[in-house]
Design a protein around this motif. Structure first.
Motif, PDB file in Angstrom:
ATOM      1  N   HIS A 106       0.911  -1.336   0.179  1.00  0.00           N
ATOM      2  CA  HIS A 106      -0.040  -0.011  -0.005  1.00  0.00           C
ATOM      3  C   HIS A 106       0.865   1.193   0.036  1.00  0.00           C
ATOM      4  O   HIS A 106       0.653   2.186  -0.578  1.00  0.00           O
ATOM      5  N   THR A 107       1.826   1.244   0.857  1.00  0.00           N
ATOM      6  CA  THR A 107       2.560   2.435   0.933  1.00  0.00           C
ATOM      7  C   THR A 107       3.443   2.620  -0.312  1.00  0.00           C
ATOM      8  O   THR A 107       3.731   3.859  -0.628  1.00  0.00           O
ATOM      9  N   ARG A 108       3.970   1.564  -1.109  1.00  0.00           N
ATOM     10  CA  ARG A 108       4.612   1.781  -2.286  1.00  0.00           C
ATOM     11  C   ARG A 108       3.786   2.413  -3.265  1.00  0.00           C
ATOM     12  O   ARG A 108       4.207   3.261  -3.975  1.00  0.00           O
ATOM     13  N   ILE A 109       2.524   1.981  -3.303  1.00  0.00           N
ATOM     14  CA  ILE A 109       1.577   2.642  -4.224  1.00  0.00           C
ATOM     15  C   ILE A 109       1.734   4.114  -4.049  1.00  0.00           C
ATOM     16  O   ILE A 109       1.608   4.886  -4.931  1.00  0.00           O
ATOM     17  N   VAL A 110       1.131   4.676  -2.845  1.00  0.00           N
ATOM     18  CA  VAL A 110       1.008   5.921  -2.663  1.00  0.00           C
ATOM     19  C   VAL A 110       2.337   6.714  -2.742  1.00  0.00           C
ATOM     20  O   VAL A 110       2.350   7.952  -3.243  1.00  0.00           O
ATOM     21  N   ARG A 111       3.121   6.295  -2.502  1.00  0.00           N
ATOM     22  CA  ARG A 111       4.611   6.811  -2.468  1.00  0.00           C
ATOM     23  C   ARG A 111       4.782   7.188  -4.164  1.00  0.00           C
ATOM     24  O   ARG A 111       5.020   8.088  -4.583  1.00  0.00           O
ATOM     25  N   ILE A 168       9.681  -3.833   6.344  1.00  0.00           N
ATOM     26  CA  ILE A 168       9.972  -3.531   5.218  1.00  0.00           C
ATOM     27  C   ILE A 168       9.354  -2.263   4.790  1.00  0.00           C
ATOM     28  O   ILE A 168      10.038  -1.129   4.226  1.00  0.00           O
ATOM     29  N   ALA A 169       8.094  -1.898   5.115  1.00  0.00           N
ATOM     30  CA  ALA A 169       7.486  -0.492   4.983  1.00  0.00           C
ATOM     31  C   ALA A 169       8.108   0.548   5.479  1.00  0.00           C
ATOM     32  O   ALA A 169       8.357   1.788   5.099  1.00  0.00           O
ATOM     33  N   PHE A 170       8.755   0.289   6.919  1.00  0.00           N
ATOM     34  CA  PHE A 170       9.461   1.332   7.530  1.00  0.00           C
ATOM     35  C   PHE A 170      10.797   1.545   6.781  1.00  0.00           C
ATOM     36  O   PHE A 170      10.935   2.950   6.730  1.00  0.00           O
ATOM     37  N   CYS A 171      11.539   0.648   6.344  1.00  0.00           N
ATOM     38  CA  CYS A 171      12.668   0.845   5.706  1.00  0.00           C
ATOM     39  C   CYS A 171      12.528   1.612   4.475  1.00  0.00           C
ATOM     40  O   CYS A 171      13.446   2.483   4.181  1.00  0.00           O
ATOM     41  N   GLU A 172      11.583   1.333   3.480  1.00  0.00           N
ATOM     42  CA  GLU A 172      11.199   1.940   2.422  1.00  0.00           C
ATOM     43  C   GLU A 172      11.150   3.306   2.614  1.00  0.00           C
ATOM     44  O   GLU A 172      11.544   4.212   1.693  1.00  0.00           O
ATOM     45  N   TYR A 173      10.189   3.553   3.475  1.00  0.00           N
ATOM     46  CA  TYR A 173       9.734   4.858   3.642  1.00  0.00           C
ATOM     47  C   TYR A 173      10.786   5.905   4.361  1.00  0.00           C
ATOM     48  O   TYR A 173      11.074   6.995   4.024  1.00  0.00           O
ATOM     49  N   TYR A 174      11.758   5.310   5.423  1.00  0.00           N
ATOM     50  CA  TYR A 174      12.942   6.011   5.951  1.00  0.00           C
ATOM     51  C   TYR A 174      13.775   6.532   5.001  1.00  0.00           C
ATOM     52  O   TYR A 174      14.202   7.455   4.927  1.00  0.00           O
TER      53      TYR A 174
END
Length: 506
Positions: A106-111, A168-174
Motif C-alpha cells: 500500500h505505501t509503495r503505491i501511494v509513494r 519493510i514498509a518502515f525501511c522503504e519509507y525511511y
C-alpha cells in the motif's frame, strides 16, 4: 476524460456489438448515468489483449474503488479472503478491516503516486499510513493485526511474514526523499523493539506454522516455511542497509538464507522450493512472487550473484507451470507434484483452486526474466498468459481472487483493487502514460459464478447464494459486515438492487 468520452444508447450498443470485450474501462463512468444501456459481460472474454483493458481509466477505477475501503486516515480495509487455502472465515467474524501483510504494498503505491504527481493528498496519506503502523505496534514490540485471513487479532499473534512486512514498509519509507522527519525519528526505535520481540517470541519456534510442532526448529529459521523465512531475511537485509544492523542480519538472516538455498529446501533441477509445512510439499505457484521479491531485496543489499542465479532459475521454471485450459486459455498451475525422494523432475501438476490475483506479479517476474534472457517460444507463452489476465479483468477494473476453485465465492470476489500488485502492474505497463488518478464513480456490479452472486455499488457490497443474501457490508467500517438480511450501519443495501453491469463468469 475528454470530449470523446460520450455515450448514447446507439453508440454504446454498437461498441458492445463490435467488441465483446467492451466494458466500462473504455468510458467515462458518468456516461452510464446518461444512457439506459446496462451491459452483460461473460468471462473470460477471449481475444482480449492487455492494451484493451489496461489504461488510465482502469487506474482511475481501481484507485477510486480502493478509496471506498478507506476506514481511517491511513487505514484501508478489505475482504481478507485467502483463495489458495480457501479460507473465508473472516466473514463470520464480522471483520473487513486492515491487516499488516499489505502495508508495504500500500505505501509503495501511494509513494509512487506522490512521486509522479506531487499531489499533496498522496503525501498526507502515506504519512498517515506510516503513523498508523507505528500506532499498531504493541508495547512488547510486535504488531497487532498480523494474521491476515485469521483477523481480527488485537494482540500480537501472527506469522513472521506478517510481522516483517511493516518493517519493510518502515525501511522503504525511511529512505524515501519525501519522508516526514518526525516519523523518521520514531522508526529506528520501533524497528529495534520489533527485532527484540521477534528473537524472543518467534525465532525458531514455528510460529504461524500449525503443521509442524518443532520447538525449536532444528535449523535456522523463523517458522520453517520458505516464503515467510525468506521475506524475514529480506527485511533484515534492508535493516542492515538502512540502519546499519549488520550483526542481526549475519546472525538471524544469512544463516536462514544459506539453509533455504541449500538442497534441503531448494531443488535446483526443478527450480522449486520445498514449502516446509508439510511432507514433500513444494511451494504453491502463487508464493513464488514473495520468494522472488525477497531474493531481489536481499540482492539489492548484498549483491550476491547466487541470489540472481536462483531468481533466474526459479523464474525460468515458472514457465513449466503453464498449461492450456479447456477454454483454450493459458494458465499457471496451482502447484507442482514432486517425488518424495527424486527431486530431479516434476511428475504432475495441480490445476484446481488457482489464486488468480497473484498473476500480475508473477507475470512481471517472468517478463523481467525474458528481458534478460530472450526466448521467443517462452515469450509467446507468456503473451498468452497476459491475454488470460486481460480476459478476466472485470468492468470495475479488478480481477478475481481465484479461479477453478470449488467454492465460487473466490471467483466472484476480487482481492481488492491493490491486491497482487495489480495497481503497480498497471502503472508499470503504462510507463510514462499515466497521470494522477481522477476520482470516478465505480460501476454498480452484479457478478455471478454458478450459484454465487457478488453485488457492489460504491461502499456497499453483498454476497448471495441462490439469490439469498448471505453477507453484506459497508466497506468504510471495519466491522460493517451484516449476516443475512440486516441493514448497514448507514444507508441501505437497497442500492445494490440495480446494476450498471451484469457479469457472468462461465
Amino acid at each position: 476524460m475528454g470530449k470523446l468520452l460520450f455515450c448514447t444508447s446507439t453508440f454504446f450498443t454498437l461498441c458492445s456489438a463490435l467488441f465483446p470485450l467492451c466494458s466500462i474501462l473504455f468510458y467515462d463512468i458518468k456516461s452510464i448515468e446518461r444512457c439506459d444501456c446496462m451491459q452483460t459481460i461473460h468471462y473470460p472474454v477471449k481475444n482480449r489483449k492487455l492494451d484493451d483493458v489496461v489504461n488510465q481509466n482502469a487506474l482511475n477505477l481501481l484507485v477510486s474503488q480502493w478509496e471506498n475501503w478507506q476506514q481511517g486516515g491511513g487505514v484501508f480495509g478489505r475482504l481478507n479472503l485467502h483463495p489458495c487455502w480457501g479460507t473465508a472465515s473472516v466473514l463470520d467474524r464480522n471483520y473487513q478491516g486492515e491487516t499488516m501483510c499489505f502495508i508495504a504494498g500500500h505505501t509503495r503505491i501511494v509513494r509512487r503516486l506522490y512521486d509522479r504527481t506531487k499531489n499533496p493528498k498522496w503525501l498526507a496519506l502515506v504519512n498517515a499510513m506510516i503513523s498508523h503502523v507505528l500506532y499498531l505496534q504493541d508495547p512488547c514490540g510486535g504488531f497487532i493485526h498480523s494474521s491476515a485471513e485469521f483477523e481480527p487479532t488485537y494482540d500480537t499473534r501472527g506469522c513472521p511474514i506478517h510481522f516483517f512486512w511493516p518493517i519493510i514498509a518502515f525501511c522503504e519509507y525511511y529512505e524515501w526523499e519525501h519522508a516526514d522527519a518526525t516519523l523518521k525519528a520514531l522508526i529506528p526505535s520501533a524497528v529495534e523493539r520489533h527485532f527484540d520481540y521477534m528473537v524472543k517470541e518467534i525465532w525458531q519456534i514455528g510460529c504461524g506454522n500449525p503443521y509442524k510442532n518443532y520447538r525449536p526448529l532444528p535449523f535456522p529459521g523463523w517458522c520453517g516455511v520458505t516464503n515467510q523465512d525468506l521475506l524475514a531475511t529480506a527485511a533484515l537485509a534492508l535493516c542492515m542497509k538502512v540502519f546499519g544492523r549488520k550483526e542481526q542480519y549475519e546472525t538471524y538472516g544469512k544463516p536462514v538464507l544459506d539453509y533455504y538455498l541449500s538442497e534441503e529446501y531448494y531443488y535446483e533441477q526443478l527450480g522449486l522450493f520445498e514449502r516446509g509445512d508439510g511432507k514433500n510439499f513444494a511451494e504453491r505457484t502463487v508464493y513464488y512472487d514473495i520468494i522472488l521479491e525477497s531474493l531481489e531485496m536481499i540482492y539489492s543489499v548484498t549483491g550476491e550473484q547466487r541470489l540472481m542465479d536462483v531468481y533466474d532459475n526459479v523464474t525460468a521454471h515458472l514457465f513449466d507451470a503453464l498449461f492450456v485450459g479447456d477454454d483454450g486459455l493459458t494458465y499457471l498451475a496451482r502447484g507442482a507434484k514432486t517425488d518424495e525422494f527424486d527431486k530431479s523432475k516434476v511428475y504432475g501438476w495441480e490445476y484446481g483452486a488457482i489464486a488468480f490475483n497473484g498473476y500480475p506479479a508473477l507475470i512481471t517476474h517472468m517478463q523481467h526474466h525474458l528481458n534478460r534472457h530472450p526466448d521467443d517460444k517462452k515469450q509467446a507463452k507468456l503473451n498468452d498468459l497476459k491475454n488470460t489476465l486481460a480476459a478476466y479483468v472485470f468492468a470495475d477494473g479488478s480481477i478475481p481472487l481465484g479461479i477453478f476453485n470449488p467454492n465460487p465465492l473466490f471467483t466472484v470476489t476480487s482481492g481488492g483493487p491493490e491486491a497482487g500488485g495489480w495497481i503497480s502492474f498497471i502503472m508499470d505497463y503504462l510507463g510514462d502514460d499515466w497521470t494522477d488518478p481522477t476520482p470516478v464513480a465505480v460501476p454498480a456490479i452484479h457478478r455471478t459464478h454458478k450459484n454465487f452472486t457478488w453485488k457492489q455499488n460504491g461502499a456497499y457490497w453483498s454476497i448471495e447464494t441462490d439469490g439469498v443474501r448471505q453477507y453484506a457490508g459497508y466497506s468504510r467500517v471495519t466491522n460493517g459486515i451484516v449476516k443475512g438480511e440486516g441493514e448497514p450501519v448507514t444507508g441501505s443495501f437497497a442500492t445494490l438492487d440495480s446494476a450498471d453491469v451484469i457479469e457472468i463468469i462461465d
